[in-house]
Scaffold this motif. Structure first.
Motif, mmCIF file in Angstrom:
data_model
loop_
_atom_site.group_PDB
_atom_site.id
_atom_site.type_symbol
_atom_site.label_atom_id
_atom_site.label_comp_id
_atom_site.label_asym_id
_atom_site.label_seq_id
_atom_site.Cartn_x
_atom_site.Cartn_y
_atom_site.Cartn_z
ATOM 1 N N GLU A 184 0.835 -1.194 0.000
ATOM 2 C CA GLU A 184 0.000 0.000 0.000
ATOM 3 C C GLU A 184 0.872 1.247 0.000
ATOM 4 O O GLU A 184 1.881 1.310 0.705
ATOM 5 N N ASN A 186 0.160 5.579 -0.513
ATOM 6 C CA ASN A 186 -0.712 6.699 -0.838
ATOM 7 C C ASN A 186 0.043 7.967 -1.202
ATOM 8 O O ASN A 186 -0.569 9.041 -1.295
ATOM 9 N N ALA A 189 -1.326 9.557 -4.384
ATOM 10 C CA ALA A 189 -2.668 10.088 -4.146
ATOM 11 C C ALA A 189 -2.632 11.370 -3.326
ATOM 12 O O ALA A 189 -3.330 12.344 -3.638
ATOM 13 N N LEU A 209 -2.686 2.995 -4.223
ATOM 14 C CA LEU A 209 -3.430 3.797 -3.252
ATOM 15 C C LEU A 209 -4.501 2.968 -2.570
ATOM 16 O O LEU A 209 -4.982 1.960 -3.102
ATOM 17 N N THR A 210 -4.894 3.415 -1.394
ATOM 18 C CA THR A 210 -5.938 2.752 -0.614
ATOM 19 C C THR A 210 -7.164 3.661 -0.541
ATOM 20 O O THR A 210 -7.192 4.743 -1.142
ATOM 21 N N GLU A 212 -7.971 5.456 1.866
ATOM 22 C CA GLU A 212 -7.535 6.717 2.468
ATOM 23 C C GLU A 212 -7.034 7.687 1.393
ATOM 24 O O GLU A 212 -7.371 8.871 1.394
ATOM 25 N N GLY A 213 -6.220 7.173 0.480
ATOM 26 C CA GLY A 213 -5.714 8.026 -0.596
ATOM 27 C C GLY A 213 -6.816 8.480 -1.530
ATOM 28 O O GLY A 213 -6.830 9.637 -1.978
ATOM 29 N N CYS A 232 -6.392 -1.014 -9.306
ATOM 30 C CA CYS A 232 -5.989 -0.461 -8.001
ATOM 31 C C CYS A 232 -6.655 -1.330 -6.931
ATOM 32 O O CYS A 232 -7.673 -0.957 -6.336
#
Length: 304
Positions: A184, A186, A189, A209-210, A212-213, A232
């Motif tokens: 992971e 971010n 992002a 990205l997760t 959160e991102g 993704c």
């Protein structure tokens, strides 16, 4: 009864009006205009050399690379020269490097779109310099590039008017995954969210990205209309994420097909077998195009 041969139309293609030739050339690829079409006759060559409208969009992509890449780079510079400082869109694959981008920036400041595919010899410093020297840039598309996690922050700060951004940094081929779902990251992002507030279109194929991102991007890019996060796999479209994406006009989800993605497939429609003269170009190129008689020679080419 002996059949008569049909009369020859006797058409002289060299007498086509200039505006008609321009319309024809605009439907051809950059390399075809630069070489094949420009070698037909004196009239066609003159239009190919002197009509800046033909060179506002230069596309050197989707070509198989079984020839001298130095020669291709030289031809790309020639196309840049022919734009007369009015180049608006520039797309290049594999041969893009610092030297080529600086050559581009030395000859135009009107660029609106920059597309870089598999340009592994290109540095982040060259991207920064291009952003500084191209104040009209609205679109940057980058696929397969060895840049650091700070690239999105750098691009966002240098190009405040950016409307479209593509960063396809990792490729997952059909049926194959090259990244672990556990990895992971971010950084891309967050760089987008903090620095690309004017974005309307964003593509991040194969990014790590997760949720959160993605939430940061949706909050930081209020004008976002289209989002492409195919492959993704760290993004989970859960009941919390779906309403956040509802404002978007178009969204491509992680498991959606990649069949429509350009500049990725190895099944190139054009190959350098269409340009046999490229292999015969001398490597001793010294900032002159005298080595390219098929481009700049004043003598007539083929006759109809």
């Amino acid at each position: 009864m002996e059949l008569e041969e049909p009369p020859s139309c006797g058409r002289d293609w060299s007498e086509l009006q200039r505006d008609v030739l321009v319309l024809i050339f605009l439907k051809l690829g950059t390399m075809q205009v630069l070489t094949t079409a420009g070698s037909v006759c004196r009239t066609w060559r003159k239009v190919a050399k002197e009509e800046p409208e033909l060179w506002r969009r230069i596309d050197i992509t989707n070509l198989a690379y079984d020839c001298d890449c130095y020669a291709l780079k030289d031809l790309t510079k020639l196309a840049i020269d022919r734009s007369g400082g009015r180049l608006e869109e520039f797309s290049v694959e594999k041969i893009g490097d610092d030297d080529l981008l600086r050559y581009l920036c030395d000859r135009t400041s009107t660029l609106k779109k920059l597309c870089l595919i598999s340009c592994y010899q290109l540095s982040e410093e060259a991207i920064v310099e291009t952003g500084e020297r191209q104040p009209l840039l609205e679109e940057i598309h980058i696929t397969f590039a060895p840049f650091s996690e700070t690239l999105t922050e750098i691009v966002g700060k240098q190009c405040p008017q950016l409307k479209s951004f593509k960063l396809n940094t990792s490729w997952h081929g059909k049926g194959t995954t090259y990244l672990s779902d556990e990895e992971e990251d971010n950084d891309d992002a967050l760089g987008i969210a903090k620095n690309m507030h004017q974005l309307h279109h964003l593509q991040l194929i194969g990014n790590r990205l997760t949720n959160e991102g993605l939430k940061a991007i949706l909050d930081g890019c209020p004008y976002l209309e289209t989002l492409d996060i195919r492959h993704c796999y760290n993004v989970n479209m859960d009941p919390d994420m779906r309403p956040r994406c509802a404002k978007l006009k178009t969204i491509r989800l992680p498991n959606d097909s990649l069949d429509d993605v350009d500049n990725i497939s190895d099944d190139y429609e054009e190959t350098y077998s269409d340009y046999p003269f490229v292999d015969n170009i001398s490597d001793d190129y010294e900032e002159t195009y005298s080595d390219y008689p098929f481009v700049d020679d004043d003598e007539d080419g083929f006759e109809f």
